[in-house]
Design a protein around this motif. Structure first.
Motif, short mmCIF file in Angstrom:
data_model
loop_
_atom_site.label_atom_id
_atom_site.label_comp_id
_atom_site.label_asym_id
_atom_site.label_seq_id
_atom_site.Cartn_x
_atom_site.Cartn_y
_atom_site.Cartn_z
N GLU A 208 0.84 -1.19 0.00
CA GLU A 208 0.00 0.00 0.00
C GLU A 208 0.88 1.25 0.00
O GLU A 208 1.90 1.30 0.68
CB GLU A 208 -0.87 -0.03 1.26
N SER A 209 0.49 2.26 -0.78
CA SER A 209 1.20 3.54 -0.73
C SER A 209 0.17 4.65 -0.55
O SER A 209 -1.02 4.39 -0.64
CB SER A 209 2.06 3.72 -1.99
N PRO A 210 0.62 5.89 -0.30
CA PRO A 210 -0.38 6.94 -0.01
C PRO A 210 -1.30 7.22 -1.20
O PRO A 210 -0.91 7.06 -2.35
CB PRO A 210 0.48 8.17 0.29
N CYS A 211 -2.50 7.65 -0.88
CA CYS A 211 -3.50 8.00 -1.89
C CYS A 211 -3.03 9.21 -2.67
O CYS A 211 -2.54 10.18 -2.10
CB CYS A 211 -4.82 8.32 -1.19
N ILE A 212 -3.13 9.16 -4.00
CA ILE A 212 -2.74 10.32 -4.80
C ILE A 212 -3.97 11.06 -5.32
O ILE A 212 -3.89 11.86 -6.25
CB ILE A 212 -1.80 9.95 -5.97
N ARG A 213 -5.13 10.75 -4.75
CA ARG A 213 -6.38 11.41 -5.10
C ARG A 213 -6.67 11.39 -6.60
O ARG A 213 -7.19 12.34 -7.16
CB ARG A 213 -6.36 12.88 -4.60
N CYS A 214 -6.34 10.28 -7.25
CA CYS A 214 -6.52 10.22 -8.69
C CYS A 214 -7.98 10.07 -9.06
O CYS A 214 -8.35 10.22 -10.22
CB CYS A 214 -5.72 9.06 -9.27
N ALA A 215 -8.83 9.74 -8.07
CA ALA A 215 -10.27 9.63 -8.29
C ALA A 215 -10.67 8.44 -9.14
O ALA A 215 -11.81 8.35 -9.57
CB ALA A 215 -10.85 10.92 -8.87
N SER A 216 -9.75 7.51 -9.37
CA SER A 216 -10.13 6.29 -10.08
C SER A 216 -11.23 5.57 -9.33
O SER A 216 -12.15 5.01 -9.93
CB SER A 216 -8.93 5.34 -10.20
N LEU B 56 -12.15 7.13 -1.51
CA LEU B 56 -10.91 7.68 -0.94
C LEU B 56 -11.19 8.42 0.37
O LEU B 56 -10.45 8.28 1.34
CB LEU B 56 -10.17 8.56 -1.96
N GLU B 57 -12.29 9.19 0.39
CA GLU B 57 -12.64 9.94 1.61
C GLU B 57 -13.07 8.97 2.71
O GLU B 57 -12.74 9.15 3.88
CB GLU B 57 -13.79 10.89 1.31
N CYS C 24 -7.41 0.93 -7.75
CA CYS C 24 -6.56 1.86 -6.98
C CYS C 24 -5.09 1.69 -7.33
O CYS C 24 -4.50 0.65 -7.10
CB CYS C 24 -6.75 1.64 -5.48
N PRO C 25 -4.45 2.73 -7.91
CA PRO C 25 -3.04 2.60 -8.27
C PRO C 25 -2.14 2.55 -7.04
O PRO C 25 -1.01 2.09 -7.13
CB PRO C 25 -2.77 3.86 -9.10
N ALA C 26 -2.65 3.04 -5.89
CA ALA C 26 -1.83 3.02 -4.68
C ALA C 26 -2.03 1.72 -3.91
O ALA C 26 -1.49 1.56 -2.82
CB ALA C 26 -2.18 4.22 -3.80
N HIS C 27 -2.81 0.82 -4.48
CA HIS C 27 -3.07 -0.49 -3.85
C HIS C 27 -3.60 -0.36 -2.42
O HIS C 27 -3.23 -1.13 -1.54
CB HIS C 27 -1.83 -1.37 -3.87
#
Lengths: 333, 496
Positions: free
Chosen positions: B365-373, B385-386, B417-420
């Motif tokens: 897992e890595s931090p959320c980048i708020r990509c909105a996927s 995400l929220e 989720c790209p941040a897994h």
């Protein structure tokens, strides 16, 4: 085999790393063209800026005790440096790039808590800080043939500011095809409209960004430009100038769409884009700077949390207010 | 037929070719069956047999308990060798009440009493028989089917939708059932429609199953009220609320049932079980499941007696090609991890998947980048995400307000989720916390109520005691007075 794993047990394969990589791929054509156009000084500035970002990121991560390798390999620092370099004058001194890199990564990103936490677009934070601190270095432009001169928008701004009508100096403006192809002065990466558009379409195709921000940004900006130009073509430049000159396309596809600092819902993104478009036009036309993309994006970044709070998608089975749908009194029965 | 678009969704690689062309086979008789008493949503069944009993196939092993429950029947003839505990078909692997049956190999049916004509029965009688056959939602939800067939009492229904979407990757059991038993499935569907009192029937099948669509169309030609509709391939098409929306454009109100808009949804495998129960009198003792995944030597579709160990099922598929990274019951999007291969198969298990590391594509897992996927992928219009950020911060009220209970746990958000970030895990955690908080509150309220009642009772007792004492005092005083008066009288008389 750990037991406390929840579904899903498969993944699309997308990663932060691959997302950043695709943005870089999209930026590559315009960048390569810019580097070719402006030559060695541009190449060294480009490399210094990116290296500066990586260095600043590594230092910040080290100080904060975060795993340096893991975060560096996501490519976000490189992308920040890349975007910053694209928005600098190609002949700016090397220390502008280095200083900008540190401003972007440390002030723009890491003080907020690192990747995903920053409120403002780091590259634009750095660009604006540099512009305000070093106006001379940041506004010395070189045209393709090596002669120094103002950017298209800067030129228009100066001339109209002196009371000249647009038609009196049209001859001194670059042609539409020159602007489209990028044979004009300006920041390193914002000159070739065609290649930037190509990159933007690539991002849309790869679903890194959605159409909402570019369309609403360009739509708002061009609509305003069209209306104002129709009202008084002698003072207000045409739609083509607004579309092809300055950072319009770079901003619409690569800067305003920055994932971290733009709203998450479709409606929010439309509002955000429209706000950017409006601000760009206002700043270009009436404010003290000929180019307003960086300011517009930063101002809209500031209201992103507010937009996200008020414009949420409608939840399935609920109305906009969040109450469950009621068919008993509705039209469905 | 005009279809309606649903929001969000994802397109996972369906991996169905691994097993789609494998015809359903019967698994050979296992040496031992472990039949859990809870294979459904609701109350666990209560044993009706004891150790040493000899039972016939289809004989009742455990009784349904209460309104929402289902009975359990013997999957084959044999001897009950234990009524005790055995690891559950659940990630925890905790021991649960289980009846262990040693098959005698004869597979001898108990005497069956099918009705002469199911359509001559009272609709309520059909629901009763479905309940008695122990039929539950076979798509994996395992909600007792009879309860859903009785919905006509409380809702005005108009349509029965059959959910043949099978949108989970890898799974092909519904596909095979619809291809191989199309006529029987149609019979079951007609019985269910009759029980529900609805005329209109829509069978929705995703377009990656053209043979199943053709077979069902063919079988339904005689019935103009049955429509077979091809569905676009998009996960989670098989979420019943989204399926209904795709077919009718109607959204089920939040916290409600599809019955609120006059529609009941059942699964093709459930229809087949209903047909077996009503036309042949057979209770639910086996089910078809897909055994697949990159780590399985020979993926197959198998009819498995309930209670068969997962190990027996995998052995029949020639075992593992490589050590699986994850063993799953159900599909990869919503299935549950199985602790090991000892656990028994149950009514809700539509697939056993042994996935390789490559298929699982686990990542840190890595931090959320708020990509909105996740926002784009969510079919329910939520902001995963929220929600996850608030769940991580332990801010339960905020997560609830963001729509936690509207989340169907489809996993589309985690998938993209790209941040897994394990978003579903956060939501499951928050749902669990919320439930335990509600339980605690309920307990607190009950305790408070009991204490108040007790206090009242004590006060009433106290009051009664006091009153009694006062009465006694008054009586005593009256007596004394009377005695005194009498004494005075006597004295008077004496003196006179």
């Amino acid at each position: 085999m750990s037991l406390l794993i929840s579904s899903p047990h498969t993944h699309s394969g997308k990663s932060v790393h691959s997302t950043m990589l695709l943005v870089m791929v999209a930026l590559a054509p315009a960048t390569i063209f810019g580097l070719y156009l402006f030559g060695l000084p541009a190449i060294s500035l480009f490399l210094i800026t990116i290296l500066g970002c990586v260095l600043a990121e590594a230092m910040a991560l080290k100080i904060m005790g975060k795993p340096v390798g893991k975060y560096l390999s996501d490519g976000s620092a490189i992308l920040t440096g890349w975007l910053l370099a694209m928005s600098l004058p190609p002949t700016a001194p090397w220390w502008i790039g280095l200083l900008g890199a540190f401003l972007a990564i440390i002030i723009g990103k890491q003080v907020f808590g690192g990747i995903g936490q920053n409120l403002f677009n780091p590259a634009m934070v750095a660009r604006v800080a540099l512009l305000i601190s070093f106006p001379l270095e940041m506004t010395t432009w070189v045209t393709v043939d090596g002669v120094s001169g103002a950017t298209t928008l800067g030129h228009i701004r100066t001339e109209t500011g002196q009371g000249h009508t647009l038609s009196s100096f049209t001859d001194s403006l670059p042609s539409v095809s020159d602007m489209g192809l990028g044979m004009i002065g300006g920041s390193m990466g914002e000159t070739s409209a065609v290649l930037l558009l190509l990159g933007g379409l690539f991002l849309l195709w790869k679903r890194i960004i959605t159409w909402h921000i570019p369309v609403s940004l360009l739509g708002t900006l061009l609509l305003l430009a069209g209306v104002m130009h129709a009202i008084n073509p002698n003072v207000y430049p045409s739609v083509e100038v607004h579309l092809l000159a300055g950072a319009t396309l770079l901003g619409a596809f690569f800067i305003a769409t920055d994932l971290v600092t733009s709203p998450v819902s479709a409606t929010g993104q439309l509002i955000f884009g429209a706000g950017c478009g409006l601000l760009v036009y206002v700043i270009r036309t009436w404010a003290g700077y000929p180019e307003g993309m960086a300011f517009a994006v930063l101002l809209m970044n500031a209201v992103t949390p507010l937009i996200d709070h008020y414009f949420r998608p409608r939840i399935y089975g609920r109305d906009r207010k969040g109450e469950p749908l009621n068919y008993a009194s509705g039209e469905n029965k | 037929m005009k279809l309606f678009r649903i929001r969000g969704g994802v397109h996972p690689h369906d991996c169905k070719t691994l097993s789609a062309d494998k015809a359903i086979e019967d698994l050979p008789m296992p040496s031992l069956l472990h039949i859990p008493l809870q294979q459904h949503i609701g109350a666990a069944a209560k044993p009706a047999v004891k150790r040493g009993d000899h039972v016939l196939k289809g004989q009742l092993l455990a009784n349904s308990q209460g309104m929402i429950s289902a009975p359990i029947h013997a999957p084959t003839s044999g001897r009950v060798v234990g009524v005790g505990h055995y690891p559950a078909h659940h990630a925890s692997g905790l021991s649960v009440h289980t009846i262990t049956l040693q098959p005698d190999g004869k597979d001898e049916w108990v005497e069956l009493f099918p009705p002469a004509d199911p359509f001559a029965l009272d609709p309520a009688e059909i629901a009763t028989r479905v309940a008695a056959a122990g039929i539950v939602g076979m798509g994996g939800a395992t909600f007792p089917s009879a309860v859903k067939l009785n919905l006509r009492n409380r809702y005005s229904l108009h349509t029965l939708v059959i959910n043949g979407a099978e949108c989970e990757p890898y799974l092909t059991c519904d596909d095979r059932i619809m291809r191989e038993y199309s006529a029987n499935v149609i019979d079951g569907i007609r019985v269910m429609a009759y029980a529900l009192g609805v005329e209109n029937i829509i069978i929705g099948i995703e377009n990656n199953k053209p043979q199943a669509q053709a077979a069902m169309r063919e079988a339904a030609t005689a019935f103009p009220n049955i429509q077979v509709v091809g569905l676009p391939m998009r996960y989670p098409m098989g979420s019943e609320k989204h399926l209904v929306q795709t077919l009718t454009g109607l959204e089920t109100p939040a916290r409600g049932l599809t019955a609120d808009i006059g529609i009941v949804v059942h699964n093709p495998a459930t229809a087949l079980a209903v047909r077996d129960a009503l036309c042949e009198g057979k209770p639910l003792v086996s089910r078809v499941m897909t055994v697949s995944g990159g780590a399985i030597q020979q993926p197959r579709n198998l009819r498995v007696l309930l209670g068969t160990k997962v190990q027996d099922v995998i052995d029949y598929c020639q075992g593992f090609r490589e050590e699986p990274t994850r063993l799953i019951s159900g599909g990869p999007m919503m299935g549950n991890v199985l602790p090991d291969t000892r656990v028994p198969t149950v009514k809700g298990c539509n697939g056993i998947l042994a996935l390789t590391a490559k298929e699982v594509s686990e990542n840190q897992e890595s931090p959320c980048i708020r990509c909105a996927s996740c926002v784009q992928a969510c079919p329910c219009g939520l902001l995963p995400l929220e929600m996850a950020a608030n769940a991580r911060a332990g801010n339960l009220d905020a997560v609830t307000k963001l729509g936690l209970m509207d989340c169907i746990a489809c996993g589309s958000c985690s998938y993209v989720c790209p941040a897994h970030i394990p978003l579903v895990q956060y939501f499951n955690y928050a749902k669990g916390e919320l439930a335990s908080r509600q339980r605690a509150k309920h307990k607190q309220d009950e305790t408070k109520r009991l204490i108040e009642q007790r206090n009242e009772r004590m006060a009433a007792q106290e009051r009664a005691k006091k009153e009694m004492m006062e009465r006694r005092k008054r009586e005593a005083a009256a007596k004394k007075a009377a005695a005194a008066a009498a004494a005075a009288k006597t004295a008077q008389e004496a003196s006179a």
